[in-house]
Write a protein that holds these residues in place. Structure first.
Motif: not given
Length: 282
Positions: A47-54
């Motif tokens: 399982k992979d975990i990705f986060v996009v932040r603004d």
């Protein structure tokens, strides 16, 4: 205008150009934001975990395990006929990630093996008509997978190797009420068609938790919306327990009624069955 430009212009006044962009277009486009690959924190190796932040705030979070089944041709032993093989391509842990967040559109782009493989996921938020009223929902509306069959890790002796693109068609997946995250532990299958319409690439997703809009707390998913398969499995797991509790309760009630009835009848005067004993009564 920068200070350097201002000095270069000397005494000449330079009028700044103002570009007007419609507000709805700005909401659709969204600038590319900071992206983090947190797969190393995952307790599952797949399982992979990705986060996009603004602006320092999480605007898209995604956790999932992904594999792609890609058909390709190899030569038969007679070197005349072709045989179709299938490459199983997992999502690599050290993938390069890019992403964009918008008010109504978001996307996540994942590349690995020096961008030989690129998986793009597109999300949209829109109104959805229900029997009662129109409510806002989000969904995954497009998937694109770009791959090169000349890469030898997964494609062994491919005939006519080269770059290919596979896209989803009329996709409406992971439908979720706005403000909630989508969760599904069960495996899901999504078909992608290559641009020449000759091959079908299969995307296998499992252990999914995704929220591309309306994240209220940094690095924390909102309330989950479970997929129908998970809800059905949960019901199948809890139903025997519920039936067992009901059966046990019925047994307890039956025993209580029996004891109450036995106590009441024990306190009543017992009439002799032999009629000859009636004369001694009274």
């Amino acid at each position: 205008i920068s200070a350097a430009e201002h000095r270069a212009a000397g005494k000449t006044r330079v009028s700044p150009q103002i570009c007007f962009v419609p507000a709805d277009a700005m909401a659709r486009i969204g600038a590319e934001q900071e992206v983090e690959n947190l797969s190393g924190l995952s307790t599952s190796p797949e399982k992979d975990i990705f986060v996009v932040r603004d602006n320092g705030t999480t605007c898209l979070m995604a956790e999932f395990a992904a594999r792609l089944m890609v058909p390709y041709d190899v030569s038969a032993t007679n070197y005349v006929d072709l045989i179709t093989e299938e490459a199983e391509i997992p999502l690599a842990r050290g993938a390069e990630v890019r992403g964009k967040c918008g008010t109504t559109e978001s996307e996540l782009q994942i590349s690995w093996l020096d961008k030989v493989y690129t998986l793009k996921l597109y999300f949209v938020k829109e109104g959805h008509n229900t029997t009662k009223r129109q409510e806002a929902v989000w969904k995954m509306n497009k998937i694109q997978f770009v791959y090169d069959s000349s890469e030898r890790t997964y494609f062994k002796d491919a005939v006519n190797p080269g770059k290919h693109t596979a896209n989803s068609h009329h996709l409406s997946a992971l439908l979720t009420p706005a403000g909630k995250s989508y969760e599904c532990q069960a495996q899901q299958t999504i078909s992608l068609i290559t641009s020449d319409h000759q091959r079908t690439v299969i995307l296998l997703l499992s252990e999914v938790r995704i929220q591309p809009f309306d994240i209220s707390a940094d690095f924390i998913f909102s309330e989950e919306h479970k997929c129908p398969v998970d809800e059905r499995e949960q019901l199948e797991e809890t139903l025997p327990l519920i039936l067992g509790l009901i059966l046990g309760l019925m047994i307890v009630i039956t025993i209580c009624i029996y004891h109450i009835h036995h106590k009441l009848t024990a306190n009543q005067v017992q009439l002799p069955r032999d009629r000859s004993q009636y004369k001694h009564m009274g």
